[in-house]
Write a protein that holds these residues in place. Structure first.
Motif, PDB file in Angstrom:
ATOM      1  N   LEU A   5       2.141   3.923  -5.307  1.00 27.60           N
ATOM      2  CA  LEU A   5       2.466   2.798  -6.178  1.00 27.60           C
ATOM      3  C   LEU A   5       2.659   3.326  -7.588  1.00 27.60           C
ATOM      4  CD1 LEU A   5       2.629  -0.313  -6.035  1.00 27.60           C
ATOM      5  CD2 LEU A   5       0.232  -0.360  -6.673  1.00 27.60           C
ATOM      6  N   ARG A   6       3.789   3.014  -8.176  1.00 28.06           N
ATOM      7  CA  ARG A   6       4.063   3.428  -9.558  1.00 28.06           C
ATOM      8  C   ARG A   6       3.601   2.296 -10.483  1.00 28.06           C
ATOM      9  NH1 ARG A   6       9.426   3.800  -9.520  1.00 28.06           N
ATOM     10  NH2 ARG A   6       9.838   2.090 -10.933  1.00 28.06           N
ATOM     11  N   THR A  36      -4.559   3.925  -7.936  1.00 33.25           N
ATOM     12  CA  THR A  36      -3.813   5.125  -7.541  1.00 33.25           C
ATOM     13  C   THR A  36      -4.511   5.856  -6.399  1.00 33.25           C
ATOM     14  OG1 THR A  36      -2.984   5.354  -9.800  1.00 33.25           O
ATOM     15  CG2 THR A  36      -2.816   7.289  -8.389  1.00 33.25           C
ATOM     16  N   ASP A  37      -5.830   5.967  -6.483  1.00 32.03           N
ATOM     17  CA  ASP A  37      -6.599   6.718  -5.480  1.00 32.03           C
ATOM     18  C   ASP A  37      -6.851   5.935  -4.195  1.00 32.03           C
ATOM     19  OD1 ASP A  37      -6.713   8.737  -7.344  1.00 32.03           O
ATOM     20  OD2 ASP A  37      -8.796   8.346  -7.928  1.00 32.03           O
ATOM     21  N   GLN A  38      -7.195   4.649  -4.334  1.00 34.84           N
ATOM     22  CA  GLN A  38      -7.652   3.864  -3.179  1.00 34.84           C
ATOM     23  C   GLN A  38      -6.615   2.874  -2.651  1.00 34.84           C
ATOM     24  OE1 GLN A  38     -11.405   1.987  -4.185  1.00 34.84           O
ATOM     25  NE2 GLN A  38     -11.854   3.667  -5.584  1.00 34.84           N
ATOM     26  N   VAL A  79       8.674  -4.214  -2.852  1.00 35.77           N
ATOM     27  CA  VAL A  79       9.913  -3.569  -2.408  1.00 35.77           C
ATOM     28  C   VAL A  79      10.172  -2.293  -3.197  1.00 35.77           C
ATOM     29  CG1 VAL A  79      12.419  -3.866  -2.205  1.00 35.77           C
ATOM     30  CG2 VAL A  79      10.885  -5.762  -1.658  1.00 35.77           C
ATOM     31  N   ARG A  80       9.941  -2.347  -4.505  1.00 36.67           N
ATOM     32  CA  ARG A  80      10.184  -1.180  -5.365  1.00 36.67           C
ATOM     33  C   ARG A  80       8.986  -0.239  -5.432  1.00 36.67           C
ATOM     34  NH1 ARG A  80      11.751  -4.361 -10.494  1.00 36.67           N
ATOM     35  NH2 ARG A  80      10.274  -2.862 -11.319  1.00 36.67           N
TER      36      ARG A  80
END
Length: 96
Positions: A5-6, A36-38, A79-80
């Motif tokens: 995920l950005r 970010t990690d989980q 979606v992105r």
């Protein structure tokens, strides 16, 4: 398998971060690392963040509590593969 995920900050969120106390920025950074990690779905289950969907004009957005006085508003674009931090709000107690 979880897709990466950005996380993006809007201009408003960047501006808000410059105004809030340092500990609020640190708490937000901790949340970003956890996501970010989980993964976002796992972090949403942690009660301490008080992750909740918003209603009304903010339908489709969610908020997390950074402290009793601050919350971060975000929106996920599955979606992105993007999570957009929209703003950091100071929450004032309502006068009744």
């Amino acid at each position: 398998m979880r897709l990466p995920l950005r996380i993006e900050l809007t201009r408003n969120a960047q501006k808000d971060l410059r105004k809030v106390p340092d500990y609020i920025g640190q708490k937000l950074a901790k949340w970003v690392r956890a996501v970010t990690d989980q993964g976002l779905q796992s972090v949403r289950k942690i009660p301490g963040w008080h992750d909740e969907p918003l209603k009304g004009d903010r339908q489709g957005q969610r908020s997390i509590r950074l402290s009793d006085s601050y919350r971060a508003i975000y929106k996920e674009f599955e979606v992105r593969g993007v999570l957009e931090l929209i703003e950091i709000q100071e929450v004032n107690k309502h006068e009744y």
